[in-house]
Design a protein around this motif. Structure first.
Motif, PDB file in Angstrom:
ATOM      1  N   HIS A 176      -2.382  16.151  -4.088  1.00 36.93           N
ATOM      2  CA  HIS A 176      -3.535  15.730  -2.673  1.00 36.93           C
ATOM      3  C   HIS A 176      -2.019  14.199  -1.918  1.00 36.93           C
ATOM      4  N   LEU A 177      -1.425  13.648  -2.919  1.00 34.54           N
ATOM      5  CA  LEU A 177      -0.393  12.725  -2.758  1.00 34.54           C
ATOM      6  C   LEU A 177       0.846  13.184  -1.797  1.00 34.54           C
ATOM      7  N   SER A 178       0.760  14.351  -2.737  1.00 27.90           N
ATOM      8  CA  SER A 178       2.146  15.098  -2.258  1.00 27.90           C
ATOM      9  C   SER A 178       2.023  15.416  -0.818  1.00 27.90           C
ATOM     10  N   TRP A 179       1.135  15.652  -0.345  1.00 27.93           N
ATOM     11  CA  TRP A 179       0.495  16.345   0.640  1.00 27.93           C
ATOM     12  C   TRP A 179      -0.078  15.243   1.817  1.00 27.93           C
ATOM     13  N   PHE A 180       0.388  13.961   1.792  1.00 25.41           N
ATOM     14  CA  PHE A 180      -0.164  12.778   2.052  1.00 25.41           C
ATOM     15  C   PHE A 180      -1.478  12.914   2.792  1.00 25.41           C
ATOM     16  N   ASP A 181      -2.370  13.628   2.130  1.00 27.28           N
ATOM     17  CA  ASP A 181      -4.051  13.095   1.789  1.00 27.28           C
ATOM     18  C   ASP A 181      -4.613  12.386   1.122  1.00 27.28           C
ATOM     19  N   TYR A 182      -4.739  10.531   2.252  1.00 27.64           N
ATOM     20  CA  TYR A 182      -4.487   9.436   1.645  1.00 27.64           C
ATOM     21  C   TYR A 182      -6.434   9.675   1.032  1.00 27.64           C
ATOM     22  N   PRO A 183      -6.946  10.355   1.721  1.00 26.33           N
ATOM     23  CA  PRO A 183      -8.395  10.419   1.292  1.00 26.33           C
ATOM     24  C   PRO A 183      -8.848  10.666   0.048  1.00 26.33           C
ATOM     25  N   GLN A 216      -1.469   0.724  -9.733  1.00 31.89           N
ATOM     26  CA  GLN A 216      -0.823   0.667  -8.246  1.00 31.89           C
ATOM     27  C   GLN A 216      -0.546   1.986  -7.435  1.00 31.89           C
ATOM     28  N   GLN A 217      -0.890   3.123  -7.852  1.00 25.63           N
ATOM     29  CA  GLN A 217      -0.626   3.959  -7.677  1.00 25.63           C
ATOM     30  C   GLN A 217      -1.857   3.814  -5.770  1.00 25.63           C
ATOM     31  N   LEU A 218      -3.149   3.815  -6.182  1.00 25.80           N
ATOM     32  CA  LEU A 218      -4.079   2.866  -5.693  1.00 25.80           C
ATOM     33  C   LEU A 218      -3.970   2.043  -4.489  1.00 25.80           C
ATOM     34  N   ALA A 219      -2.672   1.261  -4.827  1.00 31.74           N
ATOM     35  CA  ALA A 219      -2.490   0.550  -4.111  1.00 31.74           C
ATOM     36  C   ALA A 219      -1.395   0.499  -3.199  1.00 31.74           C
ATOM     37  N   TYR A 220      -0.431   1.698  -3.070  1.00 36.27           N
ATOM     38  CA  TYR A 220       0.379   2.215  -2.246  1.00 36.27           C
ATOM     39  C   TYR A 220      -0.584   2.791  -1.238  1.00 36.27           C
ATOM     40  N   ILE A 221      -1.324   4.534  -2.258  1.00 35.78           N
ATOM     41  CA  ILE A 221      -2.483   4.515  -1.416  1.00 35.78           C
ATOM     42  C   ILE A 221      -3.052   4.388  -0.373  1.00 35.78           C
ATOM     43  N   TYR A 222      -3.704   3.041  -0.407  1.00 35.50           N
ATOM     44  CA  TYR A 222      -4.151   2.081   0.807  1.00 35.50           C
ATOM     45  C   TYR A 222      -3.075   1.520   1.897  1.00 35.50           C
ATOM     46  N   GLN A 223      -2.231   1.285   1.256  1.00 34.75           N
ATOM     47  CA  GLN A 223      -1.179   1.023   2.447  1.00 34.75           C
ATOM     48  C   GLN A 223      -0.785   1.959   2.963  1.00 34.75           C
ATOM     49  N   GLN A 224      -0.006   2.936   3.177  1.00 34.17           N
ATOM     50  CA  GLN A 224       0.123   4.032   3.450  1.00 34.17           C
ATOM     51  C   GLN A 224      -0.790   4.368   4.288  1.00 34.17           C
ATOM     52  N   ASP A 225      -2.114   4.391   4.492  1.00 29.09           N
ATOM     53  CA  ASP A 225      -3.483   4.805   4.644  1.00 29.09           C
ATOM     54  C   ASP A 225      -4.040   3.286   5.416  1.00 29.09           C
ATOM     55  N   LYS A 226      -3.066   2.310   5.726  1.00 25.57           N
ATOM     56  CA  LYS A 226      -3.370   1.225   6.341  1.00 25.57           C
ATOM     57  C   LYS A 226      -5.382   0.761   6.329  1.00 25.57           C
ATOM     58  N   GLN A 227      -5.547   0.935   5.298  1.00 22.55           N
ATOM     59  CA  GLN A 227      -7.227   0.405   4.223  1.00 22.55           C
ATOM     60  C   GLN A 227      -6.440  -1.132   4.007  1.00 22.55           C
ATOM     61  N   LEU A 228      -5.967  -1.960   4.354  1.00 22.02           N
ATOM     62  CA  LEU A 228      -5.703  -3.130   4.281  1.00 22.02           C
ATOM     63  C   LEU A 228      -6.292  -4.065   4.034  1.00 22.02           C
ATOM     64  N   LYS A 229      -7.981  -3.992   3.402  1.00 20.98           N
ATOM     65  CA  LYS A 229      -8.674  -5.178   2.854  1.00 20.98           C
ATOM     66  C   LYS A 229      -9.089  -4.036   1.376  1.00 20.98           C
ATOM     67  N   SER A 230      -9.005  -2.811   1.141  1.00 21.65           N
ATOM     68  CA  SER A 230      -9.271  -1.605  -0.107  1.00 21.65           C
ATOM     69  C   SER A 230      -7.811  -2.326  -0.888  1.00 21.65           C
ATOM     70  N   ALA A 231      -6.570  -2.433  -0.120  1.00 26.87           N
ATOM     71  CA  ALA A 231      -4.980  -3.044  -0.756  1.00 26.87           C
ATOM     72  C   ALA A 231      -5.408  -4.031  -1.107  1.00 26.87           C
ATOM     73  N   LEU A 281       4.342  -9.401  -5.511  1.00 30.03           N
ATOM     74  CA  LEU A 281       2.070  -8.844  -5.164  1.00 30.03           C
ATOM     75  C   LEU A 281       1.605  -9.494  -3.824  1.00 30.03           C
ATOM     76  N   LYS A 282       1.924 -10.893  -4.153  1.00 30.54           N
ATOM     77  CA  LYS A 282       1.082 -12.347  -3.599  1.00 30.54           C
ATOM     78  C   LYS A 282       1.984 -12.075  -2.063  1.00 30.54           C
ATOM     79  N   LEU A 283       3.246 -11.070  -1.916  1.00 30.31           N
ATOM     80  CA  LEU A 283       3.755 -11.221  -0.857  1.00 30.31           C
ATOM     81  C   LEU A 283       2.815  -9.855  -0.343  1.00 30.31           C
ATOM     82  N   THR A 284       2.900  -8.695  -0.888  1.00 32.73           N
ATOM     83  CA  THR A 284       2.211  -8.349   0.438  1.00 32.73           C
ATOM     84  C   THR A 284       1.057  -8.500   0.634  1.00 32.73           C
ATOM     85  N   ILE A 285       0.438  -9.177  -0.396  1.00 29.73           N
ATOM     86  CA  ILE A 285      -1.813  -9.777  -0.096  1.00 29.73           C
ATOM     87  C   ILE A 285      -1.169 -10.566   1.161  1.00 29.73           C
ATOM     88  N   GLY A 286      -0.581 -11.602   1.090  1.00 34.16           N
ATOM     89  CA  GLY A 286      -0.483 -12.477   2.227  1.00 34.16           C
ATOM     90  C   GLY A 286       0.030 -11.436   3.476  1.00 34.16           C
TER      91      GLY A 286
END
Length: 396
Positions: A192-199, A226-241, A264-269
């Motif tokens: 899923h990730l290799s084909w950018f199907d983030y959901p 870590q994978q979920l954080a990357y996925i949510y960041q890429q998918d612009k799901q900031l609250k989930s990230a 991690l704190k920088l990314t959260i900020g």
């Protein structure tokens, strides 16, 4: 007269039909026959059952065919190479579906890399045929299905591959095969990730994360978070990230791995800063996480991270009209960049400080900041003209 007219029309229609049939027969097929489905007897394969020595000889012959195809491809004869490999794949079928799938998978990867859409279609069609035959069996051959899914991946058919993996997952879940479930979900998540199907990737890694909760596997838990954080960041799901990143911070705190926390704190900020565009009350959270990133980074001597946290804070102070706080933070930034031995960062910080003093019309202080910036610019041989212009501006 009427009868003669009817006869004439009938003859004309028959002639036209005959002509169209002849023309249609002469036209090549729109979709030529799949060379992997050819049933013409092959000279390498006798009609009778082969003995063990004959099967070994056939195996050697097929290996030689494969090498012959490679030689043709290297010589630039792609059509000739593919013709040989089509024949090889047909003959591999004599040794069973797994042997054929191995050949198709290898061949499919080459056909896709060579951008041969027609050959990729032939291979995909053959894979679908094998899949239909496998589905007719009373029991699911997991080894065969895994090989089939991998072959679909080689010809870049992720949807078909995932359908097969879902069948595999159903079987291993029925068998309560924990290792099989884990491996299948990991493969599906990566696909899923290799084909950018983030959901879908997120849903799969959430399942994997839930599995680790019952297994007390901290290493895997960190990997999936870590994978979920990357996925949510890429998918612009900031609250989930933010939620996932916060869980990571908590784990690193428990493990006393403080060096992992500042980034991690920088990314959260940064996420809170973006979320604050719709909900301004969240801006305080951004400030808090930048401050925490700075404090922990300084404690662990990550001066570059500490400087980044300060740099992110200054625009927020400035945007809210807190110029004095921005100036104080700029001074701390200069000292931090000095500890990081980042002269370019110091130069930028002096420029930032000079601009803040200009904003407050404190021209002597602005002049001093720009002069120190110029000294660094001269050492770096970079932006010298810019600082000279800023000095002139402050002097006026």
């Amino acid at each position: 007269m009427l009868r003669r007219l009817c006869i004439t029309l009938s003859v004309a229609i028959l002639c036209q039909l005959h002509t169209s049939l002849i023309a249609e027969a002469r036209q090549p097929d729109k979709f030529p026959a799949n060379p992997l489905e050819v049933t013409t007897p092959d000279p390498l394969l006798p009609t009778q059952q082969l003995t063990l020595p004959e099967m070994q000889r056939l195996q050697r012959d097929l290996d030689e065919l494969h090498q012959e195809g490679r030689a043709k491809l290297q010589a630039g004869d792609q059509e000739g190479a593919f013709a040989i490999w089509n024949r090889e794949a047909r003959l591999r079928r004599y040794f069973g579906d797994l042997a054929e799938l191995e050949a198709l998978s290898r061949f499919g990867a080459i056909a896709w890399s060579r951008n041969d859409g027609e050959q990729v279609r032939y291979i995909t069609q053959r894979l679908q045929t094998i899949e239909k035959q496998a589905q007719k069996q009373e029991t699911v051959d997991l080894e065969l299905m895994r090989s089939l899914a991998q072959a679909y991946q080689q010809v870049r058919s992720p949807r078909m591959a995932l359908q097969v993996y879902q069948q595999i997952l159903n079987v291993v879940q029925e068998k309560q095969d924990a290792a099989g479930i884990l491996q299948t979900l990991k493969t599906m998540g990566e696909l899923h990730l290799s084909w950018f199907d983030y959901p879908q990737a997120a849903a799969t890694y959430e399942k994997l994360l839930n599995l680790t909760a019952t297994q007390s596997d901290r290493t895997s838990e960190l990997t999936y978070l870590q994978q979920l954080a990357y996925i949510y960041q890429q998918d612009k799901q900031l609250k989930s990230a933010v939620d996932v990143l916060t869980r990571l911070v908590e784990i690193y705190q428990q493990e006393n791995q403080l060096s992992q926390i500042p980034q991690l704190k920088l990314t959260i900020g940064s996420n809170y800063e973006l979320l604050a565009q719709e909900n301004p009350s969240l801006l305080r959270e951004a400030f808090n996480h930048y401050q925490q990133a700075y404090t922990i980074a300084m404690r662990s001597r990550q001066y570059t991270r500490a400087a980044e946290a300060l740099q992110k804070s200054i625009p927020l102070y400035r945007a809210q009209g807190q110029i004095e706080a921005a100036l104080q933070t700029s001074q701390i930034l200069i000292e931090t960049q000095e500890k990081a031995v980042n002269y370019y960062g110091m130069m930028q910080a002096y420029d930032q400080m000079g601009q803040l003093y200009l904003e407050r019309r404190e021209y002597p202080q602005a002049l001093t900041a720009f002069q120190r910036g110029l000294e660094l610019a001269q050492q770096l041989q970079h932006e010298e003209t810019y600082f000279t212009q800023q000095i002139e501006k402050a002097s006026q």
